[in-house]
Motif scaffolding. Structure first.
Motif, PDB file in Angstrom:
ATOM      1  N   GLU A 130       5.528  -5.886  11.357  1.00 16.91           N
ATOM      2  CA  GLU A 130       4.937  -4.721  10.701  1.00 16.91           C
ATOM      3  C   GLU A 130       3.837  -5.124   9.708  1.00 16.91           C
ATOM      4  O   GLU A 130       3.978  -4.977   8.490  1.00 16.91           O
ATOM      5  N   PRO A 131       2.717  -5.650  10.217  1.00 22.58           N
ATOM      6  CA  PRO A 131       1.652  -6.114   9.308  1.00 22.58           C
ATOM      7  C   PRO A 131       1.068  -5.008   8.445  1.00 22.58           C
ATOM      8  O   PRO A 131       0.515  -5.288   7.382  1.00 22.58           O
ATOM      9  N   GLU A 132       1.219  -3.751   8.856  1.00 24.46           N
ATOM     10  CA  GLU A 132       0.668  -2.653   8.065  1.00 24.46           C
ATOM     11  C   GLU A 132       1.405  -2.468   6.734  1.00 24.46           C
ATOM     12  O   GLU A 132       0.902  -1.802   5.834  1.00 24.46           O
ATOM     13  N   ARG A 133       2.584  -3.055   6.588  1.00 20.79           N
ATOM     14  CA  ARG A 133       3.335  -2.936   5.338  1.00 20.79           C
ATOM     15  C   ARG A 133       3.166  -4.164   4.450  1.00 20.79           C
ATOM     16  O   ARG A 133       3.737  -4.234   3.367  1.00 20.79           O
ATOM     17  N   LEU A 134       2.395  -5.141   4.923  1.00 21.46           N
ATOM     18  CA  LEU A 134       2.134  -6.333   4.121  1.00 21.46           C
ATOM     19  C   LEU A 134       0.922  -6.110   3.220  1.00 21.46           C
ATOM     20  O   LEU A 134      -0.019  -5.410   3.590  1.00 21.46           O
ATOM     21  N   PHE A 135       0.913  -6.740   2.059  1.00 20.48           N
ATOM     22  CA  PHE A 135      -0.228  -6.648   1.156  1.00 20.48           C
ATOM     23  C   PHE A 135      -0.356  -7.947   0.377  1.00 20.48           C
ATOM     24  O   PHE A 135       0.553  -8.805   0.377  1.00 20.48           O
ATOM     25  N   GLU A 136      -1.486  -8.106  -0.284  1.00 19.85           N
ATOM     26  CA  GLU A 136      -1.731  -9.264  -1.138  1.00 19.85           C
ATOM     27  C   GLU A 136      -2.335  -8.769  -2.441  1.00 19.85           C
ATOM     28  O   GLU A 136      -3.148  -7.839  -2.441  1.00 19.85           O
ATOM     29  N   LEU A 137      -1.956  -9.374  -3.549  1.00 17.76           N
ATOM     30  CA  LEU A 137      -2.490  -8.951  -4.837  1.00 17.76           C
ATOM     31  C   LEU A 137      -3.938  -9.393  -4.983  1.00 17.76           C
ATOM     32  O   LEU A 137      -4.393 -10.336  -4.341  1.00 17.76           O
ATOM     33  N   GLY A 138      -4.642  -8.706  -5.885  1.00 13.87           N
ATOM     34  CA  GLY A 138      -6.077  -8.924  -6.016  1.00 13.87           C
ATOM     35  C   GLY A 138      -6.461 -10.223  -6.676  1.00 13.87           C
ATOM     36  O   GLY A 138      -7.636 -10.581  -6.680  1.00 13.87           O
ATOM     37  N   PHE A 187       8.545 -16.749   4.542  1.00 13.32           N
ATOM     38  CA  PHE A 187       8.612 -16.375   5.958  1.00 13.32           C
ATOM     39  C   PHE A 187       9.494 -15.151   6.170  1.00 13.32           C
ATOM     40  O   PHE A 187       9.264 -14.370   7.102  1.00 13.32           O
ATOM     41  N   GLN A 188      10.499 -14.967   5.327  1.00 14.05           N
ATOM     42  CA  GLN A 188      11.307 -13.754   5.437  1.00 14.05           C
ATOM     43  C   GLN A 188      10.490 -12.525   5.035  1.00 14.05           C
ATOM     44  O   GLN A 188      10.631 -11.454   5.631  1.00 14.05           O
ATOM     45  N   VAL A 189       9.629 -12.683   4.033  1.00 16.17           N
ATOM     46  CA  VAL A 189       8.821 -11.552   3.576  1.00 16.17           C
ATOM     47  C   VAL A 189       7.804 -11.135   4.640  1.00 16.17           C
ATOM     48  O   VAL A 189       7.644  -9.942   4.925  1.00 16.17           O
ATOM     49  N   ILE A 190       7.120 -12.088   5.226  1.00 13.30           N
ATOM     50  CA  ILE A 190       6.085 -11.723   6.210  1.00 13.30           C
ATOM     51  C   ILE A 190       6.685 -11.444   7.580  1.00 13.30           C
ATOM     52  O   ILE A 190       6.013 -10.868   8.438  1.00 13.30           O
ATOM     53  N   GLY A 191       7.915 -11.835   7.807  1.00 10.11           N
ATOM     54  CA  GLY A 191       8.567 -11.530   9.068  1.00 10.11           C
ATOM     55  C   GLY A 191       8.174 -12.466  10.186  1.00 10.11           C
ATOM     56  O   GLY A 191       7.772 -12.026  11.267  1.00 10.11           O
ATOM     57  N   VAL A 192       8.286 -13.759   9.960  1.00  9.75           N
ATOM     58  CA  VAL A 192       7.964 -14.781  10.959  1.00  9.75           C
ATOM     59  C   VAL A 192       9.149 -15.720  11.094  1.00  9.75           C
ATOM     60  O   VAL A 192       9.718 -16.163  10.082  1.00  9.75           O
ATOM     61  N   LEU A 297       6.157  -3.902   1.446  1.00  6.77           N
ATOM     62  CA  LEU A 297       6.697  -2.684   0.866  1.00  6.77           C
ATOM     63  C   LEU A 297       8.145  -2.472   1.276  1.00  6.77           C
ATOM     64  O   LEU A 297       8.516  -2.693   2.435  1.00  6.77           O
ATOM     65  N   ALA A 298       8.953  -2.045   0.325  1.00  7.73           N
ATOM     66  CA  ALA A 298      10.328  -1.682   0.637  1.00  7.73           C
ATOM     67  C   ALA A 298      10.336  -0.395   1.458  1.00  7.73           C
ATOM     68  O   ALA A 298       9.369   0.371   1.453  1.00  7.73           O
ATOM     69  N   PRO A 299      11.407  -0.123   2.190  1.00  9.72           N
ATOM     70  CA  PRO A 299      11.480   1.132   2.957  1.00  9.72           C
ATOM     71  C   PRO A 299      11.262   2.341   2.051  1.00  9.72           C
ATOM     72  O   PRO A 299      11.793   2.412   0.940  1.00  9.72           O
ATOM     73  N   ASN A 300      10.428   3.260   2.519  1.00  8.23           N
ATOM     74  CA  ASN A 300      10.099   4.510   1.829  1.00  8.23           C
ATOM     75  C   ASN A 300       9.265   4.310   0.565  1.00  8.23           C
ATOM     76  O   ASN A 300       9.019   5.272  -0.173  1.00  8.23           O
ATOM     77  N   GLN A 336      -4.325  -6.998   6.219  1.00  9.18           N
ATOM     78  CA  GLN A 336      -5.354  -7.061   7.260  1.00  9.18           C
ATOM     79  C   GLN A 336      -6.751  -7.139   6.651  1.00  9.18           C
ATOM     80  O   GLN A 336      -7.637  -7.798   7.206  1.00  9.18           O
ATOM     81  N   SER A 337      -6.981  -6.476   5.527  1.00 10.96           N
ATOM     82  CA  SER A 337      -8.297  -6.538   4.898  1.00 10.96           C
ATOM     83  C   SER A 337      -8.433  -7.757   3.998  1.00 10.96           C
ATOM     84  O   SER A 337      -9.530  -8.282   3.812  1.00 10.96           O
ATOM     85  N   ALA A 338      -7.328  -8.236   3.439  1.00 10.34           N
ATOM     86  CA  ALA A 338      -7.386  -9.409   2.564  1.00 10.34           C
ATOM     87  C   ALA A 338      -7.525 -10.705   3.351  1.00 10.34           C
ATOM     88  O   ALA A 338      -7.824 -11.747   2.782  1.00 10.34           O
TER      89      ALA A 338
END
Length: 884
Positions: A130-138, A187-192, A297-300, A336-338
């Motif tokens: 679920e890469p759409e729920r991943l983010f990186e800080l600025g 790896f648990q956070v990014i799901g790999v 992101l956590a669920p919801n 995806q943008s970072a």
């Protein structure tokens, strides 16, 4: 139901009428059997049939079956259209081959463009859950701040990553790689997951945990030969021993384009592998910002909720920081943008935009050409179409048949385009995009997204090229067509075909001008004065700090390498540089210049480089004043510096720079020479203030980069490159030696955008020129075939060949000439978008515009002349009998 109907359609395509007959037979057999059974029970015939229908499922079920039958018959009609289209296209193999080949090239180019956009802009991060729920800080944070974030944020799972240069080896030799230090739960956070063994965990990041590492799948295959016994083996990272516990799953490469980590190591291992130059930085210092934060992101949960929690945690961890800085650091960016580095974004986006414009122009040319061919083909089939209309065929039926033909051809072109995509993807994988992004890191492969795009593009192209011919052909001049007479609407058809010729000429000219601009830019760049002599130079990089050599040991190492390399046969000189010429790496620092008073708000910033003895002599950089560095400029000697002409002119106007002092990094350096300006980073750069200081007396706190050995060798250096690398490695096998190449190769690499642009525009402009020539030829050939009787009459009445030839060519060549200004306008727009890559050449370069316009018009005129000349040489008697 959809799959069922697709299956029925495939069966109807293979066996016309079989599905309908089977369906009707099943309904009749069931109703007949049930009716006979009811009659046997003593029911009246009407009641028996009514009960049979009720037992079958009711009238609605029967109606649904009949509806399915009608849908199946519609699919059968479509299958019949496909079979008819295939028969028609089989009768015209030259036409079919030309259309499929043209569409294959155009659709293949669009597939490459889509894959590039998908891999760089839309979905650069692959292989994660679920890469759409991943983010990186600025921004980056310190290690204590990361720990505080992981404790205080509940709306997202957070992990840390810091990518670093590392020396990775087994045994005595080491290679230079990019490695990633990550928190245990990364790896648990990014799901790999792992392809072999396991990935890292929180236990690996705990204090006192055994030092372990996980290999990237690509490096495991390349560096370890895919050996499954790699688990448990010991590798050396920056001189420290680590145990391999796993290999990352193959789908995941990196979170940041432009970097490809070979090894993943727990953050807690940093003190053991830190380079000697960074040993003074405390791992747990709150002031050392060095870790990027990745979150899921956590669920919801929403991005806004995550940012609010992260901002609160950072504010608690760093109470002395300004609120604005806290907000900047805590702003989440979608992964995806970072993934695209900020410094590379503008160059990559511009490169893709130029490539997209070129591909769009090629597709437009192909569509215009194919539309013209279909218009001509429809005119040839006018009598057949008129007969079908006379027999009662509806206009929709005719349009559907024509569109079926174009879609079938487009489908064949799309499949061929996907086959061509494979070869193009291999070529792109060997290129380096702006910003140092390797094409091989993009994973350009045929996947579901690409197939879906290709299917949509194929369908759209088929409808686009077939709609105008279909609408035109579906309203034939029935009476004249059945009588074999010319259509009363021929002039409108000629105008439409000629307008398509104008479009093809305009697009072809735009691509030709683009080719000319890039070729001229390449010629100008090759002839450009670099300020040094690149011939016979070889460069290779080392980094003794990665294996914990202290400053004294590093200086001894530099001296040992120079001694060994200088003794190699064919080597006339060797020296060191903090970074080689024509690289994007640079260091800049504020400076205080003796005798110069900065203006209000002015801050004197000077780029600098640490170099070895005889640097300017070996590179062939002339000295305008003073001397270059020698062996006496070492630690303990008077600190000295060499400046370039731009710095001397800007800050010592009317004064002699020699003997003056510059203060940088807290050290006062005496100017002993003024060197001529050179090209430091890019060929098109403007002169800039630049300073050189001796590598062996670098000021405290000044960066020396990744020291690069610069060697002047005979024969261009290529043949001596292996022996030079081997000599450098013998000085200390633990120090990685990498990036070995000749300066000529480095120069060619810096010209990669110009070379790629020339090759890209050249290939596509050749295709567009060929397509335009075929289009002009087809228009004139068809026009001549329609006017054969008229031409015969003119010749029989005594008309000379030249006036008749001029009459035949005049209208078509007028439309060709009309396309030139449109092509020039498009080419200027594309040229301006490519200005960054055009050294010394304007987008409105008159010579290029005139030359390419003449070439375009000449090729079009030749393509028109061939059928016209054949027409005026025809026997008048045969021409008069042609339509008799």
């Amino acid at each position: 139901m959809v799959l069922k109907r697709i299956g029925l359609w495939v069966r109807s395509l293979l066996r016309p009428g079989a599905v309908e007959r089977q369906l009707d037979e099943e309904i009749r057999f069931h109703l007949q059997s049930e009716t006979e059974a009811n009659l046997g029970r003593g029911l009246a015939p009407a009641e028996a049939r009514h009960r049979a229908i009720a037992d079958f499922g009711g009238v609605d079920r029967v109606k649904e079956a009949h509806r399915d039958g009608r849908g199946t018959r519609w699919l059968a009609d479509a299958a019949a259209d496909v079979r008819y289209a295939l028969r028609q296209l089989r009768k015209a193999p030259t036409f079919t081959t030309a259309v499929v080949a043209t569409l294959a090239l155009a659709l293949g180019a669009n597939a490459v463009l889509f894959s590039l956009v998908n891999g760089v802009v839309l979905h650069p991060v692959s292989g994660v859950h679920e890469p759409e729920r991943l983010f990186e800080l600025g921004d980056v944070v310190s290690h204590p701040a990361l720990l505080e974030l992981r404790r205080g944020v509940t709306t997202a799972s957070l992990a840390g990553i810091s990518e670093r240069r590392m020396a990775l080896g087994r045994g005595s030799a080491a290679e230079h790689v990019t490695g990633a230090l990550v928190s245990g739960d990364f790896f648990q956070v990014i799901g790999v997951g792992a392809a072999l063994g396991r990935v890292l965990s929180d236990l690996d990041d705990a204090p006192g945990a055994p030092p372990v590492a996980v290999l990237t799948h690509d490096h495991w295959r390349r560096g370890f030969g895919g050996d499954s016994t790699v688990l448990g083996q010991t590798i050396a990272v920056n001189g420290a021993s680590l145990t391999v516990v796993g290999v990352v799953a193959p789908g995941f490469r990196t979170l940041h384009l432009g970097t490809a980590p070979a090894v993943w190591i727990p953050l807690g291992t940093w003190p053991a592998i830190a380079p000697s130059s960074m040993r003074s930085l405390s791992f747990d210092s709150p002031n050392w910002q060095w870790i990027s934060v990745v979150g899921r992101l956590a669920p919801n949960a929403t991005f806004a909720q995550a940012q609010e929690a992260i901002t609160s945690s950072l504010a608690a961890a760093m109470p002395d920081w300004r609120h604005e800085d806290i907000l900047r650091m805590s702003t989440p960016r979608p992964a995806q943008s970072a993934a695209l580095p900020a410094q590379a974004r503008s160059g990559v986006v511009r490169f893709i935009a130029v490539l997209g414009a070129v591909v769009a122009l090629v597709l437009l040319t192909a569509c215009a050409n194919i539309t013209g061919l279909f218009l001509s083909r429809a005119a040839y089939r006018e009598r057949e179409i008129a007969a079908r209309v006379a027999l009662g065929a509806s206009r929709w039926r005719l349009v559907r048949q024509f569109l079926t033909e174009t879609v079938v051809l487009a489908a064949a072109g799309g499949v061929a385009g996907l086959l061509l995509f494979g070869a193009a993807a291999k070529a792109l994988s060997r290129l380096t995009l702006p910003g140092g992004i390797a094409g091989g890191a993009l994973g350009l492969t045929v996947d579901a997204r690409l197939v879906s795009f290709a299917a949509l593009a194929t369908l759209a192209t088929g409808v686009l090229v077939g709609l105008a011919p279909a609408l035109r052909a579906s309203r034939p001049d029935t009476i004249n067509a059945l009588k074999g007479l010319a259509s009363s609407r021929g002039s409108r058809l000629h105008t439409l075909r000629n307008a398509l010729v104008t479009a093809q000429v305009a697009v072809g000219l735009a691509l030709l001008v683009g080719t000319g601009l890039f070729v001229r830019a390449l010629q100008h760049a090759v002839a450009l004065d670099l300020g040094f002599s690149p011939e016979q130079l070889v460069t290779l990089a080392v980094d003794p700090g990665l294996v914990q050599l202290d400053p004294v040991q590093a200086r001894s190492y530099y001296t040992a390498v120079l001694t060994r390399v200088s003794s190699e046969p064919g080597v006339s000189g060797a020296t060191w540089a903090g970074s080689p010429p024509l690289t994007v790496d640079f260091d800049r620092q504020s400076a205080t210049i003796e005798g110069y008073v900065p203006g209000p708000g002015e801050r004197v910033m000077v780029e600098y480089i640490a170099v070895g003895p005889r640097f300017h002599e070996i590179l062939g950089i002339p000295m305008a004043q003073g001397r270059g560095f020698d062996d006496q400029d070492r630690a303990g000697a008077r600190p000295v510096v060499i400046v370039n002409e731009t710095l001397a002119k800007r800050y010592f106007a009317g004064r002699d720079a020699l003997g003056a002092q510059i203060e940088m990094s807290g050290a006062r350096l005496t100017i002993v020479g003024v060197a001529r300006d050179t090209k430091y980073h890019e060929l098109g750069e403007a002169p800039r203030p630049y300073a050189y200081f001796p590598l062996l007396q670098a000021p405290e706190g000044a960066s020396v980069g990744s020291p690069t050995l610069v060697v002047r060798a005979s024969g261009g250096g290529t043949a001596l490159l292996p022996s030079i690398v081997a000599a450098a490695r013998r000085a200390d096998p633990k120090v990685p030696v990498y990036g070995a190449m000749t300066m000529s190769d480095r120069l060619r690499a810096s010209l990669a955008p110009q070379r790629a642009g020339a090759a890209l525009f050249g290939a596509f402009s050749a295709l567009a020129l060929l397509v335009a020539a075929v289009g002009v030829y087809g228009v004139v050939a068809y026009s001549v075939s329609e006017r054969t009787r008229e031409i015969g009459i003119r010749i029989a009445l005594g008309a000379r060949a030249v006036p008749v030839l001029r009459l035949v060519l005049a209208r078509t060549l007028w439309f060709v000439a009309l396309g030139l200004p449109f092509g020039i306008a498009v080419s200027v727009a594309v040229g301006r978008a490519s200005t960054r890559f055009l050294y010394g050449v304007s987008a409105t370069d008159a010579l290029t515009l005139a030359t390419m316009s003449g070439l375009m018009f000449g090729v079009a005129a030749l393509a028109a002349y061939v059928p016209a000349r054949r027409a005026v040489r025809v026997d008048p008697l045969l021409a008069l009998r042609a339509d008799a």
